[in-house]
Design a protein around this motif. Sequence first.
Motif, short mmCIF file in Angstrom:
data_model
loop_
_atom_site.label_atom_id
_atom_site.label_comp_id
_atom_site.label_asym_id
_atom_site.label_seq_id
_atom_site.Cartn_x
_atom_site.Cartn_y
_atom_site.Cartn_z
N SER A 6 10.40 -5.17 11.70
CA SER A 6 9.27 -4.59 12.06
C SER A 6 9.32 -3.66 13.16
CB SER A 6 7.96 -5.48 12.28
OG SER A 6 7.11 -4.84 12.57
N HIS A 57 11.07 -3.15 5.66
CA HIS A 57 10.28 -2.40 6.22
C HIS A 57 10.60 -1.68 7.58
CE1 HIS A 57 6.03 -1.52 7.22
NE2 HIS A 57 6.12 -1.57 8.18
N GLU A 78 5.34 5.08 -1.25
CA GLU A 78 5.59 3.74 -0.64
C GLU A 78 5.41 3.82 0.92
OE1 GLU A 78 5.57 -0.39 -0.86
OE2 GLU A 78 5.01 1.14 -2.21
N ARG A 81 1.73 4.22 1.35
CA ARG A 81 0.95 3.22 1.24
C ARG A 81 1.09 2.18 2.34
NH1 ARG A 81 2.13 4.14 -4.07
NH2 ARG A 81 4.18 3.10 -4.08
N ARG A 82 2.31 1.83 2.93
CA ARG A 82 2.51 1.19 4.20
C ARG A 82 2.39 1.45 5.41
NH1 ARG A 82 8.32 -1.48 1.47
NH2 ARG A 82 8.16 -2.47 3.51
N ASN A 83 1.91 2.72 5.54
CA ASN A 83 1.63 3.28 6.96
C ASN A 83 3.23 3.24 7.83
OD1 ASN A 83 -1.02 3.66 6.59
ND2 ASN A 83 -1.53 1.58 6.86
N ILE A 84 4.06 3.65 6.95
CA ILE A 84 5.26 3.80 7.76
C ILE A 84 5.49 5.46 7.94
CG2 ILE A 84 7.79 3.56 7.61
CD1 ILE A 84 7.31 1.35 5.50
#
Length: 129
Positions: A6, A57, A78, A81-84
């Motif tokens: 992360s 991630h 994706e 969706r995962r705020n990456i």
Amino acid sequence: MPLAVSAMNRSQPPVALLLEDEPLIAMDVESTLQDGGFDVVTFATCSEAEAWLEHNHPAIAVVDITLRDGPCTEAVQELVRRNIPFIVHSGDMDRSALPDLAFDAGTWMSKPSSSDALMTTARNLAGLG
């Protein structure tokens, strides 16, 4: 392949996911991101990237719109969706023909881009300033 961490975990370098199917460009971008302090995981196909994202991630991603097996639509969806945060690194800056609106959520940089600009943008998106 390095383990993804992360962006919040600073004990290891942040991971940058690179989706690029042109080997010379991939090598150049990998080097730039590594110089910026990232571990880099690179895929030339959407299917490999999607499988990797199921269990990892990244702190950021650098994405070409189309890879060997087609547009990166599902991978980009994706990421959104995962705020990456991600950079759309493309030679085609015409957004009217995008395969999906999710690409608009990225920071757009034309290909080729300067190493300094790419590194600075990637570091800023990852919160490394």
